[in-house]
Design a protein around this motif. Sequence first.
Motif, PDB file in Angstrom:
ATOM      1  N   GLU A   1      11.381  18.100 -36.555  1.00 56.54           N
ATOM      2  CA  GLU A   1      11.006  18.297 -35.159  1.00 56.54           C
ATOM      3  C   GLU A   1      10.297  17.061 -34.615  1.00 56.54           C
ATOM      4  OE1 GLU A   1       8.736  21.887 -34.773  1.00 56.54           O
ATOM      5  OE2 GLU A   1      10.539  23.153 -34.761  1.00 56.54           O
ATOM      6  N   LEU A   2      10.707  16.654 -33.405  1.00 55.98           N
ATOM      7  CA  LEU A   2      10.098  15.529 -32.709  1.00 55.98           C
ATOM      8  C   LEU A   2       9.487  16.018 -31.409  1.00 55.98           C
ATOM      9  CD1 LEU A   2      13.028  12.927 -32.926  1.00 55.98           C
ATOM     10  CD2 LEU A   2      11.125  13.163 -34.509  1.00 55.98           C
ATOM     11  N   TYR A   3       8.401  15.373 -31.003  1.00 58.74           N
ATOM     12  CA  TYR A   3       7.758  15.696 -29.737  1.00 58.74           C
ATOM     13  C   TYR A   3       7.639  14.420 -28.913  1.00 58.74           C
ATOM     14  CZ  TYR A   3       6.645  20.241 -31.719  1.00 58.74           C
ATOM     15  OH  TYR A   3       6.739  21.488 -32.275  1.00 58.74           O
ATOM     16  N   LEU A   4       8.232  14.454 -27.731  1.00 60.64           N
ATOM     17  CA  LEU A   4       8.220  13.314 -26.817  1.00 60.64           C
ATOM     18  C   LEU A   4       7.134  13.505 -25.776  1.00 60.64           C
ATOM     19  CD1 LEU A   4       9.450  10.744 -25.502  1.00 60.64           C
ATOM     20  CD2 LEU A   4      11.029  12.280 -24.293  1.00 60.64           C
ATOM     21  N   ASP A   5       6.316  12.496 -25.598  1.00 59.94           N
ATOM     22  CA  ASP A   5       5.255  12.513 -24.595  1.00 59.94           C
ATOM     23  C   ASP A   5       5.560  11.463 -23.537  1.00 59.94           C
ATOM     24  OD1 ASP A   5       2.912  13.065 -23.256  1.00 59.94           O
ATOM     25  OD2 ASP A   5       1.670  11.797 -24.539  1.00 59.94           O
ATOM     26  N   ILE A   6       5.722  11.896 -22.286  1.00 59.42           N
ATOM     27  CA  ILE A   6       5.932  10.997 -21.152  1.00 59.42           C
ATOM     28  C   ILE A   6       4.689  11.064 -20.277  1.00 59.42           C
ATOM     29  CG2 ILE A   6       7.321  10.484 -19.112  1.00 59.42           C
ATOM     30  CD1 ILE A   6       9.692  11.789 -20.508  1.00 59.42           C
ATOM     31  N   LYS A   7       3.985   9.966 -20.172  1.00 51.80           N
ATOM     32  CA  LYS A   7       2.777   9.941 -19.362  1.00 51.80           C
ATOM     33  C   LYS A   7       3.128   9.928 -17.871  1.00 51.80           C
ATOM     34  CE  LYS A   7      -0.078   9.669 -22.868  1.00 51.80           C
ATOM     35  NZ  LYS A   7      -0.949  10.820 -23.232  1.00 51.80           N
ATOM     36  N   LYS A   8       2.172  10.288 -17.062  1.00 52.08           N
ATOM     37  CA  LYS A   8       2.336  10.316 -15.606  1.00 52.08           C
ATOM     38  C   LYS A   8       2.790   8.947 -15.092  1.00 52.08           C
ATOM     39  CE  LYS A   8      -0.253  11.191 -11.341  1.00 52.08           C
ATOM     40  NZ  LYS A   8      -1.578  11.565 -10.767  1.00 52.08           N
ATOM     41  N   THR A   9       3.697   8.976 -14.127  1.00 52.84           N
ATOM     42  CA  THR A   9       4.230   7.737 -13.557  1.00 52.84           C
ATOM     43  C   THR A   9       3.140   6.966 -12.818  1.00 52.84           C
ATOM     44  OG1 THR A   9       6.399   8.758 -13.268  1.00 52.84           O
ATOM     45  CG2 THR A   9       5.964   6.754 -12.009  1.00 52.84           C
ATOM     46  N   LEU A  10       3.047   5.670 -13.110  1.00 57.13           N
ATOM     47  CA  LEU A  10       2.140   4.777 -12.407  1.00 57.13           C
ATOM     48  C   LEU A  10       2.949   3.914 -11.449  1.00 57.13           C
ATOM     49  CD1 LEU A  10      -0.177   3.586 -15.324  1.00 57.13           C
ATOM     50  CD2 LEU A  10      -0.586   5.448 -13.696  1.00 57.13           C
ATOM     51  N   ILE A  11       2.472   3.762 -10.228  1.00 55.33           N
ATOM     52  CA  ILE A  11       3.133   2.928  -9.233  1.00 55.33           C
ATOM     53  C   ILE A  11       2.227   1.752  -8.915  1.00 55.33           C
ATOM     54  CG2 ILE A  11       4.117   2.810  -6.919  1.00 55.33           C
ATOM     55  CD1 ILE A  11       4.674   5.781  -7.068  1.00 55.33           C
TER      56      ILE A  11
END
Length: 313
Positions: free
Chosen positions: A94-104
């Motif tokens: 099992e893998l867990y992907l973490d995508i942080k909040k988009t920075l502009i």
Amino acid sequence: MNEQPFTFNQIHIEAARNASDDFNLFHDKHKWLQITHNPFKGPIVLGFQLNAMIEYQLYLHREAHHENRIISENGLRFSNYQITYVNAVRPDRELYLDIKKTLIKTIPELTLSNRISIKSDNKTVLLGSKKETQTPLFLADTDFSNLPDLNTLPNCSTVPDSPYFLKRKYVNNGNAKNFLSGSLAEQAVYFDELNGLVEYPEMFPCSLASGALLLKAQIEDRHDFKRNPMVYTSHSISVNREHLRELNNNHKLHILVKQLPESKSRTLNNTNIMLRVYECYGLLEDTKVLFRARLCLVPLEKLLNGLYNPPIG
């Protein structure tokens, strides 16, 4: 953190490696045993396969947060990936992907960026970021104006008066679909021939660079992949999405590979292990640059002889 785990099975590895012409023994369900001192105890997932999973999940992220409008209205036509591979990924884990909040950011140019990471068994296996920009972040200054007509050169040959090895590929929809399925991505997002939808994913043409590297090593260096295996440490990739939209079934893609000389100025994480660095480019038939990639590798032996101790497992 994505609460839903992802799991690659061996059939996913088979689909991705066959679609991308990657004959590296690390991914073969039988031949992984032939690799000298292989610590991975089985086949491992392709680096570009993980990249493609990230691409698809970030596509869903952009859709959910209405960020594609910002990208379109501001001409952010380059998709840039900076990936560091910390550990190998085995199937059936099992893998867990973490995508942080988009920075502009607006300085020095408008950029949308997300930090990403993948963990398995509470260990980090991948770190990186994806950025949307108006100009490529990697290898932007490379000039191909002096190259001969690549269409006239033999496949798997050295481009005359240049440092480049040439691998020619004809992309097709079937391989792209299989690569998507092997990367846990929904192919219907990219392909629906009944409705005229044909949009190649960013990572599929880039993934063909791995096969080009393998052929270059096999043809030019007579490399022994069993006794001296190499592993990726990082990918730095810029893809031109406008040119990507021109790609279609049976289109020709010229893949150029340039190997940089090993240097003490390019080492792995400040160790004395010198990186094997390749600059790779994907050019359309009219020489438009589809992708630019800097791929870094090291011999597996160097990682295992005590000079560096990554969390392999």
